[in-house]
Design a protein around this motif. Structure first.
Motif, PDB file in Angstrom:
ATOM      1  N   GLY A  84      30.292 -29.662  62.647  1.00 31.69           N
ATOM      2  CA  GLY A  84      30.350 -31.081  62.306  1.00 31.69           C
ATOM      3  C   GLY A  84      29.518 -31.939  63.227  1.00 31.69           C
ATOM      4  N   GLY A  85      29.023 -31.320  64.315  1.00 34.14           N
ATOM      5  CA  GLY A  85      28.203 -32.057  65.272  1.00 34.14           C
ATOM      6  C   GLY A  85      26.793 -32.355  64.792  1.00 34.14           C
ATOM      7  N   VAL A  86      26.483 -31.999  63.543  1.00 36.01           N
ATOM      8  CA  VAL A  86      25.147 -32.292  63.025  1.00 36.01           C
ATOM      9  C   VAL A  86      24.957 -33.781  62.757  1.00 36.01           C
ATOM     10  CG1 VAL A  86      24.884 -30.006  62.019  1.00 36.01           C
ATOM     11  CG2 VAL A  86      25.873 -31.840  60.635  1.00 36.01           C
ATOM     12  N   VAL A  87      26.031 -34.548  62.732  1.00 38.77           N
ATOM     13  CA  VAL A  87      25.898 -35.985  62.506  1.00 38.77           C
ATOM     14  C   VAL A  87      25.157 -36.605  63.681  1.00 38.77           C
ATOM     15  CG1 VAL A  87      27.992 -36.122  61.113  1.00 38.77           C
ATOM     16  CG2 VAL A  87      28.137 -36.464  63.576  1.00 38.77           C
ATOM     17  N   PRO A  88      24.286 -37.597  63.420  1.00 37.38           N
ATOM     18  CA  PRO A  88      23.435 -38.166  64.483  1.00 37.38           C
ATOM     19  C   PRO A  88      24.161 -39.159  65.378  1.00 37.38           C
ATOM     20  CG  PRO A  88      22.987 -39.282  62.425  1.00 37.38           C
ATOM     21  CD  PRO A  88      23.982 -38.193  62.104  1.00 37.38           C
TER      22      PRO A  88
END
Length: 341
Positions: free
Chosen positions: A274-278
């Motif tokens: 889920g850490g792909v969000v900027p």
């Protein structure tokens, strides 16, 4: 350090998390957080600090072949400052690697590209470690009868996709022949084009880019050529993910939730996707994914799962952010020379 960008990104991250909590039920989530047992939270915090130490140890181990690499206080301050940048800046997983490499080089007699190779390799080992722990947790979860493949089918699908992606990255980065040749050819073409520009100061840097890229791959070769280094790095990465997942277990225990430890080993690594969000540290995305996994796999109520995700992040991400921020602020105010020992 781009302090304004970091503060702005963290502000947005807090707002996004607040909206998520509001959507689940503000009062219910906060009541669960307030009722959390302090002893279990302390255990979560301490094991989270163990993870931070192991991540630093991994980079230090990979820097062993690098001549003049940062050691002692110089390494610790540079690494923690870089970790702060990785955690505080938007797209931190991408921007944090070169920032950490720059700080390590600036605090030592080593080159930037050598440190970049070690830090990038550490990121790769961390991804592999997360997948190993998630796969191990899934296997134990099913074999011990705590759950079925149906209950974690979606998680296993994500795990399989992540494994294939990781395998591709490892082949590209560590199978040095093709990647090195392509990178050097592109760099040579870029230097040729720059050299044709009139009145450009960059023409004086002919060969600098290819030299640094060659040094980058040379350090990767040195790491790859040492089986002891590879085994040690793999072991540290796997153990660090154990310490990364256990705070989630303690956080749930603090809320009075009995969840199998094996399931925690599945949920914590998979939530990192889920850490792909900027946003700094993947804030918002990780909390949503983690809470959703807890609801779907363990049947935890949404408000309790959200509280568990918040406590997990407080005892890991936000605690590490605070430590790194203090060190980064000290380096900014006092200068790096005071820490080069």
């Amino acid at each position: 350090m781009h302090w304004r960008r970091a503060v702005g990104g963290l502000t947005v991250a807090v707002v996004v998390i607040g909206l998520f909590v509001y959507g689940v039920g503000w009062d219910a989530v906060l009541d669960n957080v307030r009722a959390a047992h302090p002893a279990a939270l302390t255990a979560a915090l301490l094991t989270g600090l163990g993870m931070l130490a192991l991540r630093g140890l991994l980079v230090k181990r990979l820097l062993a072949p690098v001549e003049g690499a940062a050691r002692g206080t110089a390494f610790a301050t540079a690494y923690l400052s870089g970790y702060f940048a990785r955690s505080a800046l938007p797209w931190g997983r991408s921007t944090g690697t070169p920032v950490t490499a720059y700080l390590l080089a600036n605090n030592s007699d080593s080159e930037f590209e050598d440190n970049l190779a070690a830090v990038a390799a550490a990121e790769g080992f961390n991804v592999i470690g997360s997948l190993v722990i998630a796969g191990l947790g899934a296997a134990i979860f099913v074999l011990t009868g705590d759950g079925s493949l149906d209950s974690i089918g979606a998680s296993l699908a994500v795990l399989g996709g992540g494994g294939l992606l990781t395998a591709g990255v490892v082949v590209i980065v560590f199978h040095r022949g093709v990647a090195r040749q392509v990178a050097l050819e592109l760099a040579a073409h870029a230097e040729t084009l720059v050299g044709k520009l009139p009145f450009s100061r960059l023409t004086q840097l002919e060969g600098a880019l290819t030299s640094r890229i060659d040094g980058f791959f040379g350090t990767l070769e040195a790491i790859q050529a040492s089986p002891r280094t590879l085994v040690a790095a793999f072991g540290i990465a796997v153990v660090s993910w154990v310490f990364n997942a256990v705070p989630l277990y303690f956080g749930l225990v603090a809320l009075g939730v009995d969840v199998p430890l094996a399931l925690v080993f599945v949920c914590a690594p998979l939530a990192s996707f889920g850490g792909v969000v900027p946003l700094p540290g993947g804030s918002g995305g990780i909390e949503v994914v983690l809470a959703s996994l807890l609801v779907a796999t363990a049947g935890v109520p949404a408000d309790v799962a959200t509280a568990g995700a918040i406590l997990y992040r407080l005892t890991t991400y936000w605690a590490h952010l605070a430590i790194g921020g203090i060190v980064a602020l000290a380096m900014s105010l006092l200068g790096t020379q005071r820490f080069q020992r």
